[in-house]
Design a protein around this motif. Structure first.
Motif, mmCIF file in Angstrom:
data_model
loop_
_atom_site.group_PDB
_atom_site.id
_atom_site.type_symbol
_atom_site.label_atom_id
_atom_site.label_comp_id
_atom_site.label_asym_id
_atom_site.label_seq_id
_atom_site.Cartn_x
_atom_site.Cartn_y
_atom_site.Cartn_z
ATOM 1 N N PHE A 65 0.895 -1.239 -0.074
ATOM 2 C CA PHE A 65 -0.060 -0.147 0.141
ATOM 3 C C PHE A 65 0.861 1.330 0.002
ATOM 4 N N THR A 66 0.462 2.131 -0.679
ATOM 5 C CA THR A 66 0.867 3.602 -0.316
ATOM 6 C C THR A 66 -0.192 4.669 0.322
ATOM 7 N N ASN A 67 0.199 5.608 0.881
ATOM 8 C CA ASN A 67 -0.601 6.561 1.871
ATOM 9 C C ASN A 67 -0.512 7.969 1.014
ATOM 10 N N SER A 68 -1.460 8.093 -0.051
ATOM 11 C CA SER A 68 -1.667 9.521 -0.781
ATOM 12 C C SER A 68 -2.345 10.467 -0.005
ATOM 13 N N ALA A 69 -1.828 11.626 0.074
ATOM 14 C CA ALA A 69 -2.695 12.524 0.245
ATOM 15 C C ALA A 69 -4.064 12.959 -0.256
ATOM 16 N N GLU A 70 -3.881 12.758 -1.547
ATOM 17 C CA GLU A 70 -5.111 12.945 -2.462
ATOM 18 C C GLU A 70 -6.134 11.857 -2.302
ATOM 19 N N PHE A 71 -5.617 10.522 -2.271
ATOM 20 C CA PHE A 71 -6.342 9.368 -2.515
ATOM 21 C C PHE A 71 -6.656 8.262 -1.231
ATOM 22 N N GLY A 72 -5.819 8.800 -0.157
ATOM 23 C CA GLY A 72 -5.788 8.135 1.134
ATOM 24 C C GLY A 72 -4.881 6.815 0.543
ATOM 25 N N ILE A 73 -5.285 5.625 1.653
ATOM 26 C CA ILE A 73 -4.411 4.478 1.471
ATOM 27 C C ILE A 73 -4.960 3.964 0.101
ATOM 28 N N ILE A 74 -4.124 3.238 -0.682
ATOM 29 C CA ILE A 74 -4.653 2.796 -1.823
ATOM 30 C C ILE A 74 -3.443 1.811 -2.198
ATOM 31 N N SER A 75 -3.664 0.931 -2.895
ATOM 32 C CA SER A 75 -2.646 -0.271 -3.457
ATOM 33 C C SER A 75 -1.624 0.506 -4.378
ATOM 34 N N GLN A 76 -0.313 0.153 -4.376
ATOM 35 C CA GLN A 76 0.677 0.721 -5.085
ATOM 36 C C GLN A 76 0.511 0.219 -6.509
ATOM 37 N N ARG A 77 -0.379 -0.912 -6.897
ATOM 38 C CA ARG A 77 -0.638 -1.363 -8.221
ATOM 39 C C ARG A 77 -1.487 -0.313 -8.925
ATOM 40 N N GLU A 78 -2.607 0.266 -7.928
ATOM 41 C CA GLU A 78 -3.330 1.269 -8.726
ATOM 42 C C GLU A 78 -2.784 2.710 -8.644
ATOM 43 N N PHE A 79 -2.024 2.936 -7.749
ATOM 44 C CA PHE A 79 -1.440 4.323 -7.743
ATOM 45 C C PHE A 79 -0.468 4.640 -8.590
ATOM 46 N N PHE A 80 0.635 3.556 -8.770
ATOM 47 C CA PHE A 80 1.777 3.677 -9.735
ATOM 48 C C PHE A 80 1.654 2.839 -10.863
ATOM 49 N N ASP A 81 0.486 2.073 -11.219
ATOM 50 C CA ASP A 81 0.311 1.439 -12.103
ATOM 51 C C ASP A 81 1.356 0.179 -12.196
ATOM 52 N N HIS A 82 1.942 -0.023 -11.135
ATOM 53 C CA HIS A 82 3.018 -1.342 -10.872
ATOM 54 C C HIS A 82 3.275 -1.343 -9.384
ATOM 55 N N ASP A 83 3.905 -2.450 -9.334
ATOM 56 C CA ASP A 83 4.422 -2.737 -7.667
ATOM 57 C C ASP A 83 5.882 -2.055 -7.605
ATOM 58 N N ILE A 84 6.010 -1.262 -6.677
ATOM 59 C CA ILE A 84 7.266 -0.677 -6.460
ATOM 60 C C ILE A 84 7.936 -1.620 -5.638
ATOM 61 N N THR A 85 7.377 -2.565 -4.840
ATOM 62 C CA THR A 85 8.074 -3.449 -4.290
ATOM 63 C C THR A 85 8.110 -4.946 -4.767
ATOM 64 N N ASN A 86 8.770 -5.643 -4.224
ATOM 65 C CA ASN A 86 8.629 -6.987 -4.667
ATOM 66 C C ASN A 86 8.850 -8.050 -3.441
ATOM 67 N N LYS A 87 8.409 -9.471 -3.708
ATOM 68 C CA LYS A 87 8.355 -10.397 -2.352
ATOM 69 C C LYS A 87 9.624 -10.230 -1.656
ATOM 70 N N GLU A 88 10.781 -9.844 -2.163
ATOM 71 C CA GLU A 88 12.183 -10.127 -1.815
ATOM 72 C C GLU A 88 12.215 -8.882 -0.708
ATOM 73 N N ASN A 89 11.768 -7.877 -0.850
ATOM 74 C CA ASN A 89 11.942 -6.635 -0.183
ATOM 75 C C ASN A 89 11.125 -6.033 0.885
ATOM 76 N N ILE A 90 9.867 -6.711 1.278
ATOM 77 C CA ILE A 90 8.852 -6.414 1.843
ATOM 78 C C ILE A 90 8.700 -7.064 3.168
ATOM 79 N N GLY A 91 9.759 -8.263 3.628
ATOM 80 C CA GLY A 91 9.753 -8.935 5.024
ATOM 81 C C GLY A 91 9.842 -7.883 6.036
ATOM 82 N N ASN A 92 10.535 -6.552 5.890
ATOM 83 C CA ASN A 92 10.688 -5.446 6.858
ATOM 84 C C ASN A 92 9.360 -4.465 6.944
ATOM 85 N N TYR A 93 8.394 -4.668 6.157
ATOM 86 C CA TYR A 93 7.310 -3.735 6.023
ATOM 87 C C TYR A 93 6.443 -3.997 7.186
ATOM 88 N N TYR A 94 5.608 -3.216 7.520
ATOM 89 C CA TYR A 94 4.506 -3.332 8.709
ATOM 90 C C TYR A 94 3.319 -3.848 8.037
#
Length: 186
Positions: free
Chosen positions: A28-57
């Motif tokens: 997810f990302t937190n946009s001032a304009e759209f609120g909490i939204i999926s990165q896929r929807e906001f950026f049209d693709h994932d910024i992250t991948n399975k290998e780098n989200i283990g430290n994410y909340y």
């Protein structure tokens, strides 16, 4: 009935649950304009991948997220509620908290106001990066929140939710009217 001044830390718990087992894969990302939204929807693709989200909340439905990214509409960064109805993950650059003993809707609309900006501006700064706001975690949870009775919180939250729905409805109606006018011209 009188309103109490409560510290954010007395009505919300800091979320520190990490995605170490990689059980959650949607970022997810937190946009001032759209609120909490999926990165896929906001950026049209994932910024992250399975290998780098283990430290994410892990962000659960109705959790709140503070994004320290400064913008014109969020001069100290936005705080939004996860209204997606599903879990996801959020970068450790964000602050995630889970309210208790307070109406989520009331708190959501409180953070849509500028009433909390003064506390942030007095206690934090934009730091080395001019697009990021910086405030210590412990100090963040000292933020004063005006809290009426739960009944009043419910009424205030429902009022602003209904008002927001009405505004959205009118905005859609205006868009439809503009399309109709455009089709008449063509």
């Amino acid at each position: 009935m009188t309103w109490e001044q409560r510290k954010l830390g007395s009505i919300a718990d800091r979320v520190t649950e990490k995605n170490t087992s990689l059980a959650e894969s949607e970022s997810f990302t937190n946009s001032a304009e759209f609120g909490i939204i999926s990165q896929r929807e906001f950026f049209d693709h994932d910024i992250t991948n399975k290998e780098n989200i283990g430290n994410y909340y892990i962000v659960r439905p109705d959790d709140f997220v503070y994004n320290p990214r400064i913008s014109v509409t969020a001069p100290v960064g936005p705080i939004n509620r996860n209204k997606l109805g599903r879990n996801g993950v959020m970068s450790p650059l964000y602050t995630v908290f889970r309210p208790h003993d307070v109406s989520n809707t009331y708190l959501e609309y409180f953070f849509k106001t500028s009433r909390w900006y003064a506390f942030m501006q007095f206690n934090g700064d934009s730091g080395a990066r001019s697009d990021r706001f910086s405030i210590g975690t412990d100090l963040f949870y000292e933020m004063p929140i005006p809290v009426p009775s739960f009944n009043e919180q419910d009424k205030i939250g429902r009022f602003f939710a209904n008002l927001s729905d009405l505004i959205t409805l009118h905005q859609r109606e205006i868009k439809v009217q503009k399309r109709i006018k455009l089709w008449r011209i063509i």
